[in-house]
Design an enzyme around this catalytic site. Structure first.
Site, mmCIF file in Angstrom:
data_model
loop_
_atom_site.group_PDB
_atom_site.id
_atom_site.type_symbol
_atom_site.label_atom_id
_atom_site.label_comp_id
_atom_site.label_asym_id
_atom_site.label_seq_id
_atom_site.Cartn_x
_atom_site.Cartn_y
_atom_site.Cartn_z
ATOM 1 N N LYS A 59 11.964 -26.739 6.989
ATOM 2 C CA LYS A 59 13.268 -27.006 7.546
ATOM 3 C C LYS A 59 14.072 -28.294 7.031
ATOM 4 O O LYS A 59 13.582 -29.482 7.355
ATOM 5 C CB LYS A 59 12.994 -26.980 9.083
ATOM 6 C CG LYS A 59 12.739 -25.577 9.529
ATOM 7 C CD LYS A 59 12.451 -25.465 11.200
ATOM 8 C CE LYS A 59 11.853 -24.261 11.616
ATOM 9 N NZ LYS A 59 12.907 -23.499 12.155
ATOM 10 N N LYS A 114 0.210 -19.593 7.541
ATOM 11 C CA LYS A 114 -0.597 -20.082 8.683
ATOM 12 C C LYS A 114 -0.821 -18.819 9.512
ATOM 13 O O LYS A 114 -0.117 -17.946 9.528
ATOM 14 C CB LYS A 114 0.043 -21.046 9.473
ATOM 15 C CG LYS A 114 1.498 -20.589 9.980
ATOM 16 C CD LYS A 114 2.008 -21.330 11.373
ATOM 17 C CE LYS A 114 1.638 -20.404 12.525
ATOM 18 N NZ LYS A 114 2.564 -19.462 12.876
ATOM 19 N N ASP A 116 -0.565 -20.327 17.584
ATOM 20 C CA ASP A 116 0.481 -19.826 16.791
ATOM 21 C C ASP A 116 1.280 -20.962 16.243
ATOM 22 O O ASP A 116 1.872 -21.001 15.454
ATOM 23 C CB ASP A 116 1.313 -18.914 17.418
ATOM 24 C CG ASP A 116 2.266 -17.902 16.676
ATOM 25 O OD1 ASP A 116 2.092 -17.855 15.579
ATOM 26 O OD2 ASP A 116 3.250 -17.663 17.485
ATOM 27 N N ARG A 167 0.606 -1.122 0.067
ATOM 28 C CA ARG A 167 -0.018 0.059 0.062
ATOM 29 C C ARG A 167 0.937 1.302 0.044
ATOM 30 O O ARG A 167 0.433 2.295 -0.514
ATOM 31 C CB ARG A 167 -1.033 -0.067 1.199
ATOM 32 C CG ARG A 167 -2.335 -0.535 0.935
ATOM 33 C CD ARG A 167 -3.373 -0.195 1.660
ATOM 34 N NE ARG A 167 -2.939 -0.344 3.058
ATOM 35 C CZ ARG A 167 -3.917 -0.316 4.185
ATOM 36 N NH1 ARG A 167 -5.113 -0.489 3.970
ATOM 37 N NH2 ARG A 167 -3.384 -0.600 5.453
ATOM 38 N N HIS A 200 6.303 -23.215 7.614
ATOM 39 C CA HIS A 200 7.598 -23.226 7.257
ATOM 40 C C HIS A 200 8.684 -24.173 7.980
ATOM 41 O O HIS A 200 9.696 -24.835 7.393
ATOM 42 C CB HIS A 200 8.271 -21.879 7.427
ATOM 43 C CG HIS A 200 8.554 -21.623 8.922
ATOM 44 N ND1 HIS A 200 7.749 -21.027 9.839
ATOM 45 C CD2 HIS A 200 9.598 -21.535 9.648
ATOM 46 C CE1 HIS A 200 8.015 -20.729 10.934
ATOM 47 N NE2 HIS A 200 9.476 -21.276 10.833
ATOM 48 N N HIS A 253 2.947 -25.840 13.767
ATOM 49 C CA HIS A 253 4.604 -26.656 13.567
ATOM 50 C C HIS A 253 4.592 -27.810 14.446
ATOM 51 O O HIS A 253 5.195 -28.725 14.132
ATOM 52 C CB HIS A 253 5.277 -25.459 13.960
ATOM 53 C CG HIS A 253 5.188 -24.149 13.372
ATOM 54 N ND1 HIS A 253 5.085 -23.961 12.075
ATOM 55 C CD2 HIS A 253 5.439 -22.802 13.709
ATOM 56 C CE1 HIS A 253 5.112 -22.690 11.784
ATOM 57 N NE2 HIS A 253 5.060 -21.964 12.688
ATOM 58 N N GLU A 265 11.506 -20.278 22.773
ATOM 59 C CA GLU A 265 12.096 -18.990 22.334
ATOM 60 C C GLU A 265 12.468 -17.844 23.249
ATOM 61 O O GLU A 265 11.838 -18.152 24.523
ATOM 62 C CB GLU A 265 10.982 -18.051 21.073
ATOM 63 C CG GLU A 265 10.766 -19.121 20.372
ATOM 64 C CD GLU A 265 9.719 -18.443 19.115
ATOM 65 O OE1 GLU A 265 10.117 -17.487 18.262
ATOM 66 O OE2 GLU A 265 8.496 -18.333 19.345
ATOM 67 N N ASP A 281 -4.552 -0.654 -3.180
ATOM 68 C CA ASP A 281 -5.045 -0.742 -1.983
ATOM 69 C C ASP A 281 -6.230 -2.063 -2.332
ATOM 70 O O ASP A 281 -7.097 -2.004 -3.327
ATOM 71 C CB ASP A 281 -6.131 0.368 -1.964
ATOM 72 C CG ASP A 281 -7.142 0.240 -0.819
ATOM 73 O OD1 ASP A 281 -7.400 -1.033 -0.070
ATOM 74 O OD2 ASP A 281 -7.832 1.298 -0.355
ATOM 75 N N LYS A 328 7.260 -18.254 24.463
ATOM 76 C CA LYS A 328 8.169 -17.025 24.321
ATOM 77 C C LYS A 328 8.801 -16.698 25.584
ATOM 78 O O LYS A 328 8.428 -16.864 26.715
ATOM 79 C CB LYS A 328 7.378 -15.996 23.766
ATOM 80 C CG LYS A 328 6.689 -16.582 22.202
ATOM 81 C CD LYS A 328 6.595 -15.113 21.424
ATOM 82 C CE LYS A 328 5.897 -15.621 19.942
ATOM 83 N NZ LYS A 328 7.026 -15.997 19.116
HETATM 84 C C1 BG6 Z 1 6.121 -18.433 13.536
HETATM 85 C C2 BG6 Z 1 5.391 -18.066 14.626
HETATM 86 O O1 BG6 Z 1 5.166 -19.496 12.843
HETATM 87 O O2 BG6 Z 1 7.191 -19.189 13.909
HETATM 88 C C3 BG6 Z 1 6.226 -17.220 15.576
HETATM 89 O O3 BG6 Z 1 4.281 -17.105 14.129
HETATM 90 C C4 BG6 Z 1 7.382 -17.904 15.759
HETATM 91 O O4 BG6 Z 1 5.634 -16.587 16.579
HETATM 92 C C5 BG6 Z 1 8.097 -18.472 14.524
HETATM 93 O O5 BG6 Z 1 8.543 -17.224 16.297
HETATM 94 C C6 BG6 Z 1 9.070 -19.573 15.178
HETATM 95 O O6 BG6 Z 1 9.808 -20.109 13.897
HETATM 96 P P1 BG6 Z 1 11.234 -20.817 14.114
HETATM 97 O O7 BG6 Z 1 11.511 -21.092 12.739
HETATM 98 O O8 BG6 Z 1 12.145 -19.701 14.438
HETATM 99 O O9 BG6 Z 1 10.959 -21.882 15.347
#
Ligand code: BG6
Length: 491
Positions: A181, A147, A234, A45, A177, A239, A215, A87, A339
Protein backbone atom coordinates in the site's frame (compact mmCIF):
# COMPACT_ATOMS: atom_id res chain seq x y z
CA UNK A 1 14.44 -4.01 -18.22
CA UNK A 2 12.35 -6.69 -16.53
CA UNK A 3 12.99 -10.11 -18.04
CA UNK A 4 10.18 -11.98 -19.76
CA UNK A 5 8.58 -14.64 -17.61
CA UNK A 6 5.62 -16.95 -17.22
CA UNK A 7 3.28 -16.40 -14.29
CA UNK A 8 1.40 -19.48 -13.15
CA UNK A 9 -1.53 -18.72 -10.84
CA UNK A 10 -2.68 -21.74 -8.82
CA UNK A 11 -6.24 -21.06 -7.69
CA UNK A 12 -7.05 -18.75 -10.59
CA UNK A 13 -10.78 -19.33 -10.22
CA UNK A 14 -10.74 -18.40 -6.53
CA UNK A 15 -11.58 -15.21 -4.64
CA UNK A 16 -8.15 -13.59 -4.44
CA UNK A 17 -7.44 -14.07 -8.13
CA UNK A 18 -10.79 -12.57 -9.08
CA UNK A 19 -10.78 -9.67 -6.68
CA UNK A 20 -7.12 -8.75 -6.75
CA UNK A 21 -4.69 -10.62 -8.98
CA UNK A 22 -6.42 -10.51 -12.36
CA UNK A 23 -7.53 -6.86 -11.97
CA UNK A 24 -4.00 -5.89 -10.83
CA UNK A 25 -2.43 -7.61 -13.83
CA UNK A 26 -4.92 -5.97 -16.16
CA UNK A 27 -4.17 -2.51 -14.66
CA UNK A 28 -0.48 -3.16 -15.25
CA UNK A 29 -1.33 -4.13 -18.84
CA UNK A 30 -3.16 -0.82 -19.31
CA UNK A 31 -0.24 1.09 -17.78
CA UNK A 32 2.16 -0.73 -20.14
CA UNK A 33 4.15 -2.06 -17.17
CA UNK A 34 3.89 -5.83 -17.66
CA UNK A 35 7.15 -7.43 -18.75
CA UNK A 36 7.28 -7.85 -22.51
CA UNK A 37 6.54 -11.45 -23.37
CA UNK A 38 4.78 -12.19 -20.05
CA UNK A 39 2.48 -15.21 -20.30
CA UNK A 40 -0.11 -15.98 -17.65
CA UNK A 41 -1.18 -19.55 -17.00
CA UNK A 42 -4.37 -19.64 -14.94
CA UNK A 43 -4.71 -22.97 -13.20
CA UNK A 44 -7.97 -24.14 -11.68
CA UNK A 45 -10.04 -27.27 -11.15
CA UNK A 46 -13.11 -26.08 -13.05
CA UNK A 47 -13.61 -26.93 -16.70
CA UNK A 48 -13.16 -23.92 -19.04
CA UNK A 49 -12.38 -23.84 -22.73
CA UNK A 50 -9.92 -21.06 -23.65
CA UNK A 51 -12.84 -19.05 -25.06
CA UNK A 52 -15.01 -19.55 -22.00
CA UNK A 53 -12.09 -18.47 -19.79
CA UNK A 54 -11.60 -15.28 -21.85
CA UNK A 55 -15.28 -14.44 -21.37
CA UNK A 56 -15.01 -15.18 -17.65
CA UNK A 57 -11.95 -12.94 -17.26
CA UNK A 58 -13.69 -10.09 -19.06
CA UNK A 59 -16.64 -10.46 -16.69
CA UNK A 60 -14.28 -10.36 -13.71
CA UNK A 61 -12.49 -7.31 -15.05
CA UNK A 62 -15.66 -5.45 -15.88
CA UNK A 63 -16.68 -5.83 -12.24
CA UNK A 64 -13.34 -5.10 -10.59
CA UNK A 65 -11.29 -2.87 -12.89
CA UNK A 66 -10.99 0.78 -11.88
CA UNK A 67 -12.09 2.23 -15.24
CA UNK A 68 -14.34 1.02 -18.07
CA UNK A 69 -12.58 -1.76 -19.99
CA UNK A 70 -10.55 -0.97 -23.08
CA UNK A 71 -10.98 -3.50 -25.88
CA UNK A 72 -7.39 -3.08 -27.08
CA UNK A 73 -5.97 -3.78 -23.63
CA UNK A 74 -8.42 -6.61 -22.95
CA UNK A 75 -7.37 -8.26 -26.21
CA UNK A 76 -3.69 -7.84 -25.40
CA UNK A 77 -4.32 -9.24 -21.89
CA UNK A 78 -6.24 -12.16 -23.36
CA UNK A 79 -3.37 -13.05 -25.70
CA UNK A 80 -1.09 -13.55 -22.68
CA UNK A 81 -3.55 -15.87 -20.97
CA UNK A 82 -3.92 -19.66 -21.01
CA UNK A 83 -6.35 -21.65 -18.89
CA UNK A 84 -4.93 -24.88 -17.50
CA UNK A 85 -7.31 -27.35 -15.89
CA UNK A 86 -5.77 -29.69 -13.36
CA UNK A 87 -6.25 -31.49 -10.10
CA UNK A 88 -3.20 -30.56 -8.06
CA UNK A 89 -3.41 -33.72 -5.98
CA UNK A 90 -2.55 -35.76 -9.10
CA UNK A 91 1.15 -36.07 -10.07
CA UNK A 92 0.13 -36.27 -13.72
CA UNK A 93 -1.16 -32.68 -13.52
CA UNK A 94 2.40 -31.48 -12.95
CA UNK A 95 3.68 -33.52 -15.90
CA UNK A 96 1.08 -31.82 -18.12
CA UNK A 97 1.90 -28.41 -16.67
CA UNK A 98 5.64 -28.91 -17.23
CA UNK A 99 4.88 -29.94 -20.82
CA UNK A 100 2.80 -26.82 -21.40
CA UNK A 101 5.48 -24.57 -19.92
CA UNK A 102 8.12 -26.08 -22.19
CA UNK A 103 6.15 -25.13 -25.31
CA UNK A 104 7.49 -22.26 -27.42
CA UNK A 105 6.18 -18.85 -26.37
CA UNK A 106 6.36 -19.56 -22.62
CA UNK A 107 9.40 -17.77 -21.19
CA UNK A 108 11.63 -20.01 -19.05
CA UNK A 109 11.66 -17.70 -16.05
CA UNK A 110 8.70 -18.76 -13.96
CA UNK A 111 6.68 -17.31 -11.07
CA UNK A 112 4.36 -19.73 -9.28
CA UNK A 113 1.68 -17.77 -7.42
CA UNK A 114 -0.05 -19.97 -4.86
CA UNK A 115 -3.47 -18.43 -4.38
CA UNK A 116 -4.83 -21.44 -2.49
CA UNK A 117 -5.42 -22.30 1.19
CA UNK A 118 -2.18 -22.50 3.21
CA UNK A 119 -2.77 -26.21 3.89
CA UNK A 120 -1.88 -26.89 0.24
CA UNK A 121 1.49 -25.06 0.14
CA UNK A 122 3.75 -27.83 1.20
CA UNK A 123 2.35 -30.59 -1.06
CA UNK A 124 2.22 -28.23 -4.03
CA UNK A 125 5.82 -27.12 -3.63
CA UNK A 126 6.86 -30.72 -3.21
CA UNK A 127 5.08 -31.65 -6.47
CA UNK A 128 6.79 -28.81 -8.33
CA UNK A 129 10.12 -29.97 -6.98
CA UNK A 130 9.42 -33.59 -7.93
CA UNK A 131 9.01 -32.50 -11.58
CA UNK A 132 12.21 -30.45 -11.38
CA UNK A 133 10.19 -27.26 -11.87
CA UNK A 134 11.94 -25.30 -9.11
CA UNK A 135 15.45 -25.95 -10.36
CA UNK A 136 17.18 -22.83 -11.60
CA UNK A 137 19.58 -23.60 -14.42
CA UNK A 138 19.36 -21.12 -17.23
CA UNK A 139 16.28 -19.35 -15.80
CA UNK A 140 14.91 -18.26 -12.42
CA UNK A 141 12.01 -19.75 -10.46
CA UNK A 142 10.08 -17.80 -7.83
CA UNK A 143 7.19 -18.83 -5.59
CA UNK A 144 4.69 -16.38 -4.10
CA UNK A 145 2.88 -17.45 -0.94
CA UNK A 146 -0.03 -15.66 0.66
CA UNK A 147 -0.52 -15.19 4.39
CA UNK A 148 -1.16 -16.70 6.88
CA UNK A 149 2.15 -18.55 6.90
CA UNK A 150 1.20 -21.24 9.43
CA UNK A 151 -1.37 -20.82 12.18
CA UNK A 152 0.95 -20.78 15.20
CA UNK A 153 4.66 -20.67 15.94
CA UNK A 154 4.91 -24.43 15.77
CA UNK A 155 3.02 -24.82 12.48
CA UNK A 156 4.96 -21.96 10.87
CA UNK A 157 8.22 -23.64 11.86
CA UNK A 158 7.00 -26.96 10.47
CA UNK A 159 5.87 -25.36 7.20
CA UNK A 160 9.18 -23.56 6.86
CA UNK A 161 11.09 -26.78 7.50
CA UNK A 162 9.10 -28.51 4.76
CA UNK A 163 9.30 -25.90 2.06
CA UNK A 164 12.86 -24.78 2.68
CA UNK A 165 14.00 -28.25 1.61
CA UNK A 166 12.99 -27.31 -1.93
CA UNK A 167 12.99 -23.51 -2.04
CA UNK A 168 15.75 -21.09 -1.15
CA UNK A 169 14.73 -18.00 0.86
CA UNK A 170 15.57 -15.76 -2.10
CA UNK A 171 13.10 -17.71 -4.28
CA UNK A 172 10.31 -17.30 -1.71
CA UNK A 173 8.04 -14.24 -1.84
CA UNK A 174 5.81 -14.17 1.28
CA UNK A 175 3.27 -11.55 0.43
CA UNK A 176 1.62 -9.20 2.93
CA UNK A 177 -0.46 -6.87 0.79
CA UNK A 178 -0.18 -4.10 3.40
CA UNK A 179 3.47 -3.68 2.41
CA UNK A 180 2.29 -2.85 -1.11
CA UNK A 181 0.00 0.00 0.00
CA UNK A 182 1.37 3.39 -0.98
CA UNK A 183 0.32 4.85 2.35
CA UNK A 184 2.16 2.15 4.26
CA UNK A 185 5.32 2.91 2.31
CA UNK A 186 4.63 6.53 3.24
CA UNK A 187 5.34 5.67 6.87
CA UNK A 188 8.94 5.05 5.87
CA UNK A 189 9.15 8.14 3.70
CA UNK A 190 7.51 10.42 6.28
CA UNK A 191 9.91 9.16 8.93
CA UNK A 192 13.16 8.94 7.00
CA UNK A 193 12.93 11.63 4.34
CA UNK A 194 12.27 14.33 6.97
CA UNK A 195 14.38 15.30 9.92
CA UNK A 196 11.57 16.95 11.84
CA UNK A 197 9.93 13.85 13.34
CA UNK A 198 13.05 11.97 14.33
CA UNK A 199 13.97 13.92 17.52
CA UNK A 200 10.41 13.38 18.82
CA UNK A 201 10.09 9.78 17.74
CA UNK A 202 10.86 8.08 21.04
CA UNK A 203 9.84 7.39 24.65
CA UNK A 204 10.74 10.91 25.77
CA UNK A 205 7.96 12.49 23.75
CA UNK A 206 5.50 9.82 22.74
CA UNK A 207 2.87 8.70 25.23
CA UNK A 208 1.47 5.82 23.23
CA UNK A 209 0.81 4.61 19.69
CA UNK A 210 -2.44 3.21 18.27
CA UNK A 211 -2.71 1.06 15.17
CA UNK A 212 -6.26 0.43 13.99
CA UNK A 213 -7.84 -1.46 11.12
CA UNK A 214 -11.58 -1.77 11.52
CA UNK A 215 -13.92 -3.08 8.84
CA UNK A 216 -17.66 -2.82 8.31
CA UNK A 217 -17.71 -6.03 6.30
CA UNK A 218 -18.41 -9.34 8.00
CA UNK A 219 -16.85 -12.68 7.09
CA UNK A 220 -18.88 -12.77 3.85
CA UNK A 221 -18.36 -16.13 2.16
CA UNK A 222 -15.06 -16.87 3.92
CA UNK A 223 -16.37 -18.59 7.04
CA UNK A 224 -14.55 -21.81 6.12
CA UNK A 225 -11.24 -19.99 6.37
CA UNK A 226 -12.15 -17.57 9.14
CA UNK A 227 -13.60 -20.05 11.64
CA UNK A 228 -10.23 -21.66 12.21
CA UNK A 229 -8.35 -18.38 11.94
CA UNK A 230 -9.92 -15.41 13.74
CA UNK A 231 -8.91 -11.77 13.86
CA UNK A 232 -5.64 -12.19 15.73
CA UNK A 233 -4.17 -14.55 13.14
CA UNK A 234 -5.90 -13.02 10.11
CA UNK A 235 -4.96 -9.37 10.63
CA UNK A 236 -2.95 -8.71 13.73
CA UNK A 237 -0.11 -11.23 13.47
CA UNK A 238 0.55 -10.07 9.92
CA UNK A 239 -0.67 -6.66 8.71
CA UNK A 240 -0.82 -4.77 12.00
CA UNK A 241 2.47 -6.15 13.24
CA UNK A 242 4.09 -5.02 9.99
CA UNK A 243 2.69 -1.52 10.49
CA UNK A 244 4.07 -1.52 14.02
CA UNK A 245 7.51 -2.57 12.80
CA UNK A 246 7.57 0.26 10.26
CA UNK A 247 6.56 2.84 12.88
CA UNK A 248 9.08 1.63 15.43
CA UNK A 249 12.12 0.55 13.41
CA UNK A 250 15.46 2.32 13.23
CA UNK A 251 16.52 3.88 9.91
CA UNK A 252 17.73 1.03 7.69
CA UNK A 253 21.22 1.16 6.16
CA UNK A 254 19.55 1.11 2.73
CA UNK A 255 16.22 0.17 1.22
CA UNK A 256 17.67 -3.15 0.07
CA UNK A 257 15.59 -6.16 1.00
CA UNK A 258 17.77 -7.44 3.80
CA UNK A 259 18.64 -4.07 5.32
CA UNK A 260 14.98 -3.16 5.60
CA UNK A 261 13.94 -6.53 6.92
CA UNK A 262 16.82 -6.66 9.44
CA UNK A 263 15.43 -3.52 11.07
CA UNK A 264 11.87 -4.86 11.15
CA UNK A 265 13.08 -8.09 12.74
CA UNK A 266 14.95 -6.13 15.43
CA UNK A 267 11.67 -4.49 16.45
CA UNK A 268 9.78 -7.78 16.53
CA UNK A 269 12.56 -9.43 18.56
CA UNK A 270 12.45 -6.57 21.09
CA UNK A 271 8.74 -6.94 21.81
CA UNK A 272 8.27 -7.92 25.44
CA UNK A 273 6.89 -11.48 25.57
CA UNK A 274 3.40 -11.72 27.03
CA UNK A 275 3.34 -14.09 30.01
CA UNK A 276 0.38 -16.44 30.10
CA UNK A 277 -0.84 -15.04 33.42
CA UNK A 278 -0.79 -11.52 32.00
CA UNK A 279 -2.72 -12.23 28.79
CA UNK A 280 -5.88 -10.50 30.12
CA UNK A 281 -3.86 -7.30 30.69
CA UNK A 282 -2.50 -7.36 27.15
CA UNK A 283 -5.17 -8.89 24.96
CA UNK A 284 -8.88 -8.55 24.43
CA UNK A 285 -11.16 -10.36 22.01
CA UNK A 286 -14.79 -10.10 21.04
CA UNK A 287 -17.27 -11.32 18.46
CA UNK A 288 -19.93 -9.37 16.62
CA UNK A 289 -23.55 -10.18 17.35
CA UNK A 290 -26.59 -9.23 15.25
CA UNK A 291 -26.83 -5.50 14.56
CA UNK A 292 -27.16 -2.85 11.89
CA UNK A 293 -24.54 -1.62 9.44
CA UNK A 294 -25.38 1.54 7.50
CA UNK A 295 -29.00 1.14 8.51
CA UNK A 296 -29.36 -2.47 7.29
CA UNK A 297 -29.88 -5.38 9.67
CA UNK A 298 -27.03 -7.91 9.57
CA UNK A 299 -26.67 -11.28 11.29
CA UNK A 300 -24.26 -11.94 14.12
CA UNK A 301 -21.09 -13.92 13.44
CA UNK A 302 -22.60 -17.12 14.84
CA UNK A 303 -25.54 -16.82 12.45
CA UNK A 304 -23.31 -16.44 9.38
CA UNK A 305 -23.44 -19.42 6.95
CA UNK A 306 -20.72 -21.92 7.75
CA UNK A 307 -20.11 -20.67 11.30
CA UNK A 308 -20.72 -22.94 14.31
CA UNK A 309 -23.59 -21.80 16.54
CA UNK A 310 -21.26 -21.89 19.57
CA UNK A 311 -18.18 -20.55 17.77
CA UNK A 312 -15.55 -18.90 19.98
CA UNK A 313 -13.67 -17.42 17.00
CA UNK A 314 -12.86 -13.79 17.67
CA UNK A 315 -13.86 -11.24 15.04
CA UNK A 316 -12.24 -8.45 17.07
CA UNK A 317 -8.80 -8.52 18.66
CA UNK A 318 -6.79 -5.88 20.48
CA UNK A 319 -3.29 -6.14 21.91
CA UNK A 320 -1.05 -3.96 24.04
CA UNK A 321 2.62 -4.46 23.27
CA UNK A 322 5.83 -2.95 24.60
CA UNK A 323 9.09 -2.77 22.69
CA UNK A 324 11.93 -3.21 25.11
CA UNK A 325 14.60 -1.14 23.43
CA UNK A 326 16.17 2.26 24.12
CA UNK A 327 13.82 4.14 21.85
CA UNK A 328 10.51 2.66 22.98
CA UNK A 329 10.77 1.08 26.43
CA UNK A 330 7.46 1.47 28.31
CA UNK A 331 5.59 3.18 25.47
CA UNK A 332 2.44 1.10 24.92
CA UNK A 333 1.55 0.20 21.34
CA UNK A 334 -2.16 -0.59 21.10
CA UNK A 335 -3.19 -2.64 18.07
CA UNK A 336 -6.78 -3.48 17.22
CA UNK A 337 -8.79 -4.92 14.39
CA UNK A 338 -12.37 -6.00 13.96
CA UNK A 339 -15.01 -6.94 11.44
CA UNK A 340 -18.51 -5.44 11.41
CA UNK A 341 -17.41 -2.39 13.39
CA UNK A 342 -19.01 1.06 13.37
CA UNK A 343 -16.70 2.36 10.64
CA UNK A 344 -14.11 1.07 8.22
CA UNK A 345 -10.80 2.78 9.00
CA UNK A 346 -7.07 2.22 8.95
CA UNK A 347 -5.34 4.71 11.22
CA UNK A 348 -1.97 5.14 12.85
CA UNK A 349 -2.32 7.52 15.74
CA UNK A 350 0.65 8.80 17.71
CA UNK A 351 -0.23 10.51 20.98
CA UNK A 352 2.45 12.79 22.41
CA UNK A 353 3.11 13.39 26.09
CA UNK A 354 1.84 16.44 27.91
CA UNK A 355 4.31 19.27 28.53
CA UNK A 356 6.05 18.80 31.91
CA UNK A 357 4.45 21.90 33.42
CA UNK A 358 0.87 23.08 33.06
CA UNK A 359 1.82 26.58 32.02
CA UNK A 360 -1.63 28.15 31.98
CA UNK A 361 -2.73 26.63 35.29
CA UNK A 362 -4.10 29.79 36.79
CA UNK A 363 -5.93 30.88 33.63
CA UNK A 364 -7.97 27.86 32.74
CA UNK A 365 -9.65 24.86 34.26
CA UNK A 366 -8.69 22.15 31.83
CA UNK A 367 -5.38 20.88 30.65
CA UNK A 368 -5.05 21.25 26.90
CA UNK A 369 -5.34 17.91 25.11
CA UNK A 370 -2.09 16.27 24.01
CA UNK A 371 -0.66 16.64 20.51
CA UNK A 372 -1.60 13.91 18.09
CA UNK A 373 -0.04 12.96 14.79
CA UNK A 374 -2.40 10.80 12.77
CA UNK A 375 -1.74 9.01 9.53
CA UNK A 376 -4.90 7.81 7.92
CA UNK A 377 -4.35 4.96 5.47
CA UNK A 378 -8.04 4.39 4.62
CA UNK A 379 -10.53 5.63 3.65
CA UNK A 380 -8.76 9.02 3.59
CA UNK A 381 -5.08 9.05 2.77
CA UNK A 382 -3.94 11.95 4.87
CA UNK A 383 -1.82 13.30 7.65
CA UNK A 384 -3.15 15.31 10.59
CA UNK A 385 -1.26 17.12 13.31
CA UNK A 386 -3.18 18.48 16.29
CA UNK A 387 -1.76 21.27 18.41
CA UNK A 388 -3.07 23.65 21.05
CA UNK A 389 -3.24 27.39 20.36
CA UNK A 390 -4.72 30.38 22.10
CA UNK A 391 -8.43 30.96 21.55
CA UNK A 392 -9.24 34.26 19.85
CA UNK A 393 -10.37 36.83 22.41
CA UNK A 394 -9.06 38.46 25.52
CA UNK A 395 -9.10 35.43 27.77
CA UNK A 396 -6.09 33.14 28.00
CA UNK A 397 -7.83 29.96 26.93
CA UNK A 398 -6.59 27.29 24.60
CA UNK A 399 -8.26 25.39 21.83
CA UNK A 400 -7.03 22.64 19.56
CA UNK A 401 -6.45 23.18 15.86
CA UNK A 402 -5.17 20.78 13.27
CA UNK A 403 -2.97 20.86 10.23
CA UNK A 404 -4.50 18.46 7.71
CA UNK A 405 -2.77 17.39 4.55
CA UNK A 406 -4.10 14.89 2.03
CA UNK A 407 -1.46 12.53 0.67
CA UNK A 408 -3.37 12.17 -2.54
CA UNK A 409 -5.45 14.47 -4.69
CA UNK A 410 -8.06 13.44 -7.21
CA UNK A 411 -5.64 13.72 -10.14
CA UNK A 412 -2.97 11.49 -8.52
CA UNK A 413 -2.52 8.10 -10.03
CA UNK A 414 -4.12 5.19 -8.13
CA UNK A 415 -2.76 1.70 -7.83
CA UNK A 416 -3.76 -1.31 -5.79
CA UNK A 417 -1.18 -2.85 -3.45
CA UNK A 418 -1.04 -5.99 -5.59
CA UNK A 419 0.08 -4.07 -8.67
CA UNK A 420 3.33 -2.88 -7.11
CA UNK A 421 3.94 -6.20 -5.42
CA UNK A 422 3.46 -8.20 -8.63
CA UNK A 423 5.91 -5.90 -10.40
CA UNK A 424 8.39 -6.46 -7.58
CA UNK A 425 8.09 -10.22 -8.04
CA UNK A 426 8.76 -9.89 -11.77
CA UNK A 427 11.76 -7.67 -11.02
CA UNK A 428 13.06 -9.88 -8.21
CA UNK A 429 12.85 -7.16 -5.55
CA UNK A 430 12.08 -8.76 -2.19
CA UNK A 431 12.19 -5.65 0.01
CA UNK A 432 8.43 -5.57 0.56
CA UNK A 433 8.03 -9.33 1.06
CA UNK A 434 8.37 -10.96 4.46
CA UNK A 435 11.46 -12.93 5.33
CA UNK A 436 10.85 -16.09 7.32
CA UNK A 437 12.32 -14.73 10.56
CA UNK A 438 9.83 -11.82 10.55
CA UNK A 439 6.95 -14.26 10.35
CA UNK A 440 8.41 -16.46 13.08
CA UNK A 441 8.95 -13.55 15.48
CA UNK A 442 5.43 -12.30 14.87
CA UNK A 443 4.08 -15.75 15.80
CA UNK A 444 6.23 -15.77 18.97
CA UNK A 445 4.43 -12.62 20.08
CA UNK A 446 0.85 -13.79 19.51
CA UNK A 447 1.31 -17.47 20.39
CA UNK A 448 0.82 -17.10 24.18
CA UNK A 449 -2.38 -15.15 23.54
CA UNK A 450 -3.70 -17.76 21.13
CA UNK A 451 -2.94 -20.49 23.63
CA UNK A 452 -4.58 -18.65 26.53
CA UNK A 453 -7.69 -17.98 24.45
CA UNK A 454 -7.87 -21.58 23.31
CA UNK A 455 -7.81 -22.70 26.97
CA UNK A 456 -10.52 -20.27 28.07
CA UNK A 457 -13.94 -21.85 28.42
CA UNK A 458 -17.25 -20.08 27.93
CA UNK A 459 -18.55 -17.49 25.52
CA UNK A 460 -16.42 -14.52 24.51
CA UNK A 461 -17.58 -10.90 24.85
CA UNK A 462 -19.74 -9.65 22.02
CA UNK A 463 -20.75 -6.30 20.53
CA UNK A 464 -23.59 -5.51 18.16
CA UNK A 465 -22.52 -5.47 14.52
CA UNK A 466 -22.07 -1.90 13.33
CA UNK A 467 -20.85 -0.66 16.72
CA UNK A 468 -17.45 -0.17 18.30
CA UNK A 469 -15.92 -2.80 20.58
CA UNK A 470 -17.21 -3.52 24.12
CA UNK A 471 -16.20 -1.01 26.83
CA UNK A 472 -14.32 -3.76 28.63
CA UNK A 473 -11.44 -3.33 26.17
CA UNK A 474 -10.46 -0.33 28.31
CA UNK A 475 -8.65 -2.65 30.69
CA UNK A 476 -5.76 -2.69 28.22
CA UNK A 477 -5.05 1.03 28.59
CA UNK A 478 -2.25 2.02 30.94
CA UNK A 479 -3.82 5.33 31.96
CA UNK A 480 -7.42 6.55 32.26
CA UNK A 481 -6.78 9.38 29.76
CA UNK A 482 -5.90 6.86 27.06
CA UNK A 483 -8.76 5.82 24.81
CA UNK A 484 -9.25 4.65 21.25
CA UNK A 485 -9.00 7.23 18.56
CA UNK A 486 -11.74 6.05 16.22
CA UNK A 487 -11.27 8.50 13.41
CA UNK A 488 -9.22 11.40 12.13
CA UNK A 489 -11.24 14.05 13.96
CA UNK A 490 -11.38 13.88 17.77
CA UNK A 491 -14.59 12.40 19.22
C1 BG6 B 1 -6.88 -9.78 4.48
C2 BG6 B 1 -7.72 -10.50 5.49
O1 BG6 B 1 -5.54 -10.17 4.61
O2 BG6 B 1 -6.97 -8.37 4.69
C3 BG6 B 1 -9.17 -10.04 5.37
O3 BG6 B 1 -7.64 -11.90 5.26
C4 BG6 B 1 -9.27 -8.55 5.49
O4 BG6 B 1 -9.97 -10.66 6.37
C5 BG6 B 1 -8.29 -7.87 4.54
O5 BG6 B 1 -10.60 -8.17 5.17
C6 BG6 B 1 -8.23 -6.37 4.82
O6 BG6 B 1 -7.42 -5.75 3.88
P1 BG6 B 1 -7.56 -4.19 3.59
O7 BG6 B 1 -6.52 -3.91 2.55
O8 BG6 B 1 -8.95 -3.94 3.15
O9 BG6 B 1 -7.28 -3.51 4.91
Amino acid sequence: MTEACTLIIFGATGNLAQLKLLPALYHLEVAGLLPAGLRIVCSGRSQYSQDAWSVRVREILSRHARDPLSTTHCDAFDRRMHYFRGDLSQPDTFRQLAELLSEPGYPDNQVFYISLPPSTYSALIESLQARGMLVEESAWRRVVIEKPFGSSLHSAQALHAQISRYLREDQTYRIDHYMGKAMVQNILVSRFANLMLEPLWNRNYIDHVQITRTEQLGVANRAGFYEGTGALRDMLQSHLMQLMALIAMEPPVSMDADDLRDEKVKVLKSIRPIETAKVPDHAFRAQYGPGRVDGAAVPGYREEPGVAADSATETYAALKLYIDNWRWRDVPFYLRTGKRMAEARTLLAICFKQPPKHFFRSAQMHRPPPNWLIMSIAPEESLRLEISVKQPGLEMKTRQISLDAPFRCEHHERADAYEGLLLDVFEGDRALFLRYDEVEWAWRIVDPVLQAWADEAGPIPSHPAGEWEPEAVKRLFDRPQQRWRHRLEPA
